[in-house]
Design an enzyme around this catalytic site. Structure first.
Site, PDB file in Angstrom:
ATOM      1  N   CYS A 334     130.557  22.874 -25.319  1.00  0.00           N
ATOM      2  CA  CYS A 334     129.693  22.275 -26.344  1.00  0.00           C
ATOM      3  C   CYS A 334     130.329  22.439 -27.733  1.00  0.00           C
ATOM      4  CB  CYS A 334     128.305  22.885 -26.263  1.00  0.00           C
ATOM      5  SG  CYS A 334     127.037  21.873 -27.068  1.00  0.00           S
ATOM      6  N   HIS A 433     126.853  22.563 -20.158  1.00  0.00           N
ATOM      7  CA  HIS A 433     126.306  23.902 -20.015  1.00  0.00           C
ATOM      8  C   HIS A 433     125.992  24.147 -18.538  1.00  0.00           C
ATOM      9  CE1 HIS A 433     125.853  24.761 -24.284  1.00  0.00           C
ATOM     10  NE2 HIS A 433     125.321  23.558 -24.454  1.00  0.00           N
TER      11      HIS A 433
END
Length: 500
Positions: A334, A433
């Site tokens: 991310c 994630h």
């Protein structure tokens, strides 16, 4: 004036004397115990402040704790379980997420100015949960007796008044002062809320609870509230709620001593990504001003403020430390993926307006030009090559995305249309994630590190436990054996024995 919920026995509320007292885990345990008894049960926390979040099936972002509690209850997480999520950005500002969607970045003053409208969101969420669940276990936020917030507190006093539900108050003995904090909290609660406190719990005790006997008796006499029991300190495979938990983490040595350094960014988010690794390798969370050393791999995690944390990494020398390890695998997730690129162009969405140089380990550019967040659960095919991904190329990985900004990269992608891989194959960036909950990726990553550290080692098989499926039975058993469950069931008008 809001009408009170009529079926009040359907709700049970868990408040704490402080943050990190153990409210979340007790709620998870109660959800599992009620589910074990055949009830459909949901968790609820009206307002949560956390940088660890989860994406529901419909793309709503909620606090990770409520997702964990929903898994404990064996139900699917929804936005109504955590209708308001605050994600701190620093400088007294938080991103406000309402019913799973980002609304705006607001200061505390701006947020509290709109509190009346948010009460309607809380009311609606409770009403929606009532339609589908037999019982709702409610978690408060922080300390319940923050007297300066009573008139604008959505998570504790407002919900307690709205529901008129029985309350269990939890205190953390590990940090000391538990008797004073339990007594003081009861005394400071508003006059109309104090009688709703029907049980006290002491949490995280290490040792023989018999030595607390006289203290427990005196506490009951002083407060007029029974002590339901003492919970031992538990080290469970359940995702952590927020960054307070990072201070409790200790590197767990693995047999072959593979060491993975996770950069502890100032605004680190979703560090639960790496908790599956903590059971399998030596995971060390490294502050920006610490020596990085010579780890076997480096991970740059997600962050609420990519640009600010990148600039701080550069200022404190951590960026140079990472780049000084040219043969060390680096994984960016991310915000960490965004940092690995050549540059980040911020059009005022984060903290700056202009272009900031990245670490340059991937040929990628990120742009922040819209206040829009991508929140989605995903399933991707492994498309990247190199020594880590090649052996699982074509296999499927699952995860979820929570990010602002769009990244364009040259060269091969890591997972379908996501991420990037360096020419050497040992630098990988991705928006996914939950990557280490995929057994195939976790095996490939750790096997590469182990064989690199010891070329003679044979291919090992490591099977990470799925974080959302482990630890709940152990947690429920600990609560059931250490608390007076018959008293708890009577609070919600259940005539049940302590065990099914």
């Amino acid at each position: 004036m809001h009408a009170l919920v009529l079926v009040m026995s359907r709700f049970l509320m868990v408040l704490g004397t402080t943050s990190h007292s153990g409210k979340s885990t007790l709620v998870a345990a109660l959800c599992r115990l009620l589910s074990d008894r055949g009830f459909k049960v949901a968790p609820f926390k009206s307002q949560n402040m956390s940088l660890n979040s989860w994406v529901t099936q419909n793309g709503s972002e909620i606090g990770i704790a409520q997702a964990v509690q929903a898994w404990a209850a064996r139900v699917e997480p929804t936005e109504f379980m955590n209708p308001i999520l605050l994600k701190p950005k620093g400088d007294r500002t938080s991103q406000v997420i309402v019913l799973g969607r980002p609304v705006a970045d607001k200061s505390a003053e701006e947020y509290y100015r709109e509190i009346e409208g948010l009460k309607e969101v809380v009311d609606r969420s409770i009403q929606e949960l009532e339609k589908d669940y037999d019982y709702i276990v409610v978690e408060g936020a922080g300390g319940a007796a923050e007297i300066n917030l009573f008139d604008r507190d959505l998570a504790n006093i407002y919900v307690a008044r709205y529901l008129q539900a029985p309350i269990i108050l939890v205190g953390d003995i590990e940090r000391g002062g538990v008797f004073a904090s339990l007594f003081g909290t009861v005394q400071l609660l508003p006059d109309d809320i104090r009688p709703r406190v029907m049980g006290l719990v002491i949490n995280k005790f290490r040792g023989d609870p018999a030595i607390l006997g006289s203290g427990l008796k005196t506490l009951e006499e002083l407060t007029g509230v029974p002590v339901l029991g003492v919970l031992p300190y538990l080290d469970l495979d359940i995702p952590s709620e927020d960054s307070v938990s990072l201070g409790d983490k200790k590197a767990r040595p693995a047999a072959d001593a593979v060491e993975i350094a996770v950069i502890r960014l100032p605004r680190i988010s979703n560090f639960t990504d790496f908790e599956p690794l903590e059971r399998l390798a030596r995971v060390r969370y490294v502050n920006l001003s610490e020596p990085l050393g010579r780890p076997d791999a480096v991970i740059i995690p997600g962050t609420k403020n990519t640009v600010s944390d990148l600039l701080e990494m550069q200022e404190k020398g951590m960026a140079d430390q990472i780049k000084s390890l040219p043969d060390t695998p680096v994984l960016g997730i991310c915000g960490g993926y965004q940092m690995l690129g050549r540059e980040i162009i911020d059009c005022g969405i984060e903290d700056t307006v202009g272009t900031v140089s990245g670490l340059g380990l991937l040929d990628a550019v990120t742009r922040f030009d819209l206040y829009e967040k991508r929140t989605v659960q995903v399933k991707k095919s492994v498309t990247g090559g190199g020594p880590i991904l090649e052996l699982i190329r074509g296999q499927i990985v699952t995860g979820y995305e929570i990010h602002m900004g769009v990244t364009s990269s040259k060269g091969q992608a890591a997972f379908g249309d996501d991420g990037a891989v360096s020419e050497s194959g040992i630098v990988i960036g991705t928006y996914l994630h939950g990557l280490f909950e995929n057994e195939n990726f976790c095996n490939a990553f750790l096997d590469f590190l182990r064989r690199r550290k010891n070329p003679a080692i044979e291919k090992s098989c490591v099977s990470p436990k799925a974080a959302k499926g482990e630890g709940f039975a152990e947690l429920a058993a600990a609560v059931e054996s250490n608390l007076d469950m018959e008293k708890i069931w009577r609070m919600i008008d259940l005539d049940l024995p302590s065990k099914p």
